[in-house]
Design an enzyme around this catalytic site. Structure first.
Site: not given
Ligand code: SIN
Length: 179
Positions: A9-10, A86
């Site tokens: 999601y990011g 992460e």
């Molecule tokens: C994601 O993208 O799912 C986690 C958050 C990120 O790495 O920006």
């Protein structure tokens, strides 16, 4: 061992740097995306953290993102790589991933940073978030690039996220004047 679905999601929406067998627009219910997590290893540095997204529980809310199916043979290596990427406060948890409204979800995993992790920043008003983003940069690049790429990726999927668009909107004039 079986294949695994990973919901991004990011940055995982627009920079999935891991091998996957399939990528599909997807969503999860009951979660909202917020720039409440600090980044001192990607989009900021210790002492001057950037702001990156995490998910907060919000009944009635839907978070749109992208889901990746990783084959059983690559699964352990991909999760180990993502655990490293992460590591600035995110932990893996199980989640129900939806591909189409009304269809049964598939079980998958998502990285979420929760309050109490060392880089947690929490709620702030939009002006404060945008000012912090505009000022921050780290080994992966500027924090503004992260926000604007995320907003572009959400838009290109035909999805909405008022929180992300509000922060991006405050950065857009800087992008236009730089081009
Ligand atoms: C994601 O993208 O799912 C986690 C958050 C990120 O790495 O920006």
């Amino acid at each position: 061992m079986s294949d695994i679905w990973i919901f991004g999601y990011g940055s995982l929406i627009w920079r999935p740097d891991f091998p996957h067998a399939e990528a599909r627009p997807a969503s999860i219910d009951g979660w909202a995306r917020r720039f409440w997590q600090g980044s001192t290893d990607h989009r900021g540095v210790p002492g001057s953290p950037g702001r990156v997204v995490t998910l907060v529980e919000k009944p009635g809310s839907t978070c749109h993102g992208r889901a990746y199916r990783v084959g059983a043979d690559a699964r352990d290596a991909v999760i180990a790589g993502l655990d490293h990427r992460e590591k600035g406060g995110y932990a893996l948890r199980d989640v129900d991933i939806l591909f189409e409204a009304g269809r049964a979800p598939v079980r998958g995993v998502v990285y979420i940073a929760t309050p109490g992790n060392p880089n947690w920043l929490g709620r702030a008003d939009m002006a404060e978030i945008a000012a912090q983003v505009a000022a921050a940069a780290g080994p992966s690049g500027s924090n503004a690039e992260y926000v604007l790429r995320l907003a572009d990726a959400i838009r290109s999927m035909g999805a909405e996220d008022p929180h992300v668009f509000a922060v991006a909107g405050r950065l857009e004039p800087a992008r236009l004047s730089a081009s």
